[in-house]
Design a protein around this motif. Sequence first.
Motif, mmCIF file in Angstrom:
data_model
loop_
_atom_site.group_PDB
_atom_site.id
_atom_site.type_symbol
_atom_site.label_atom_id
_atom_site.label_comp_id
_atom_site.label_asym_id
_atom_site.label_seq_id
_atom_site.Cartn_x
_atom_site.Cartn_y
_atom_site.Cartn_z
ATOM 1 N N ARG A 57 0.837 -1.204 0.000
ATOM 2 C CA ARG A 57 0.000 0.000 0.000
ATOM 3 C C ARG A 57 0.870 1.252 0.000
ATOM 4 N N ARG A 63 2.195 1.139 -6.673
ATOM 5 C CA ARG A 63 1.678 0.801 -5.351
ATOM 6 C C ARG A 63 0.161 0.638 -5.433
ATOM 7 N N ILE A 64 -0.382 -0.165 -4.544
ATOM 8 C CA ILE A 64 -1.838 -0.247 -4.405
ATOM 9 C C ILE A 64 -2.313 0.975 -3.638
ATOM 10 N N ASN A 65 -3.250 1.691 -4.211
ATOM 11 C CA ASN A 65 -3.844 2.856 -3.548
ATOM 12 C C ASN A 65 -5.200 3.120 -4.193
ATOM 13 N N TRP A 103 -7.483 -0.699 4.369
ATOM 14 C CA TRP A 103 -8.026 -0.091 3.146
ATOM 15 C C TRP A 103 -8.967 -1.014 2.373
ATOM 16 N N GLU A 157 1.470 -5.090 5.039
ATOM 17 C CA GLU A 157 1.617 -3.869 4.231
ATOM 18 C C GLU A 157 1.030 -4.010 2.831
ATOM 19 N N TYR A 158 0.561 -5.188 2.475
ATOM 20 C CA TYR A 158 0.029 -5.445 1.133
ATOM 21 C C TYR A 158 -1.492 -5.327 1.073
ATOM 22 N N ASN A 159 -1.980 -5.028 -0.131
ATOM 23 C CA ASN A 159 -3.381 -5.255 -0.471
ATOM 24 C C ASN A 159 -3.446 -5.557 -1.966
#
Length: 589
Positions: A57, A63-65, A103, A157-159
Amino acid sequence: MDQQILSSAKAWASNSYFDEESRNEIQTLIDNNDEKELTERFYKNLEFGTGGMRSIRGAGLNRINHYTVRKASQALCNEVIRVGKEKNKDVLKIAISYDSRIWSRELAEEAACVFAGNGVHAYIYERLNPVALLSFSVRHHDADAGVMVTASHNPPEYNGFKVYWSDGAQVTPPNDKNIINNYNSIEDFSTIKFLPLEEAQKAGLIHWVGTDVEDKYYEAILSKVVNPQLCKEKGNDLKIVYTPIHGTGLIPCTRALKDMGMENVLVVEEQAQPDGTFPTVSSPNPENPSALKMAVDLMNQENGDIVMGSDPDTDRLGVALKHNGEVVYINGNQIGILMLHYVISTLKANGQLPTNPYFVKTIVTTPLQEKIASHFGVETENTLTGFKWICGLMNKIETEQPERNFIFGTEESFGYLPNEFVRDKDGVHSVTLMAEIALHYKTQGLNLVEALDKIYEEFGFSNETLLNLVYQGKEGAEKIGRIMELFRSMNTGTFAGLEVDYLEDYQAQKAVSFTSDKTWKLDLPQSNVLGFNFENGDKIYLRPSGTEPKIKFYIMIQENEGSLEEKKKKAMAKTDEILNFIKEQADKA
């Protein structure tokens, strides 16, 4: 610093389309001259792979956002709308679910707002739910696609953003390639259509999915209990310890167990509630013994019979138990062996095995399952790694050969599908099936280790080992590429001193024999996978992970001579030799 990377970072920090927090995050990195972090965030666009995308994230293109999810959602919408026009569909629908990660709910709503902005109806669960319930929702609502916001068992920290098609399975060709092309063609985030949540709800484009749909899923699960009488009469004889590891599994798994008559369930309270920080584990992966430690401690304290744990999106199952005073963690292949053997042997014994039965496994899953299936008159279908291919093949057979009956789907990485109404790994059903199996053997005075040994005595011993070599970032990706090419160039007919019968190269879509001059075409889809097949039936496959910075080596050893103890010793010794060889070669690349 690379000027192209710096330019991309400055463009993000100054773009008023992005919220202030996101812009400030990048500006701080620029001000601090954080070259390494800026490079990781901007050296490429976050890749939309064949099943979706997964990343750390944060702000930035890689990045994932909120914004990369909007971009992915628009790409999916474009393909749904294109196909909808071809089919003359007036109303288009996409189902959404999400897990407990940081998130996840917000990103699910972002996706829904993009769908609404495109006039596509979004069907989103009121509360977080597992992968299986997303797939079920797609099929229940006759949706055109589905989205699961999850990074599965990755660190906190991932999504991620997983895409499903109208059959409820992960998207496959040609739709996946079209979505990827759509995604790559969006260069300006401001062109993405977006309708704020309140407006979308007022427009009737957001539909909140409630417990009525969930109830239908649980009814379907209950209908698949193999021996319902056993579970109703003796279900509470089995003491189950369960942990959802802070994910989506608490309500679904305990509900499904209770429905079948198994209420003697102890839940690890410290890990019961959803929490995207996963505070009690280093990684919420039930494949790892460390993730099940608290559940094992509870089993020891309360004299439990079995530990079961599921990951954040409840599509994987980990199992542990006590055997001869020691804690044993059963691997993914062994769980699949137990499940397949129990289901087909029980159905066969009860005269309930349907005509033309088949099961599906991946090429990197133990060949022992094929022996078991064949013994009971069940055909085996092999496909590429991942449930998108298992369920894609299942859907193809359902359409083209409707007389055949699906029994079971499995892969070595702790994923199982014991039903036909979901089209992905179903961790909820896996929990109930494994509980039923453990109860079945307990009534015979056996635990699951002893049950496995019985199967090995009858069908031969198999030992499967997975080696993961992790290489982070841009340099890591290049290293993985070199390792693949090094092994691809091993065309001498030997591997770790063992004689290779033939080599499968799924990227070239051909196999080459080293014992004859034959070559032949591989019918499975193109994929960066190599398979070394030995004359004695042993197999070694390797492939880069599609979702994580690692290369995977699958070592599958078969031993059929000698006592079971002798077979186990020979298999372990051979595995050690192969592991050492692989590590030596990888170091050279």
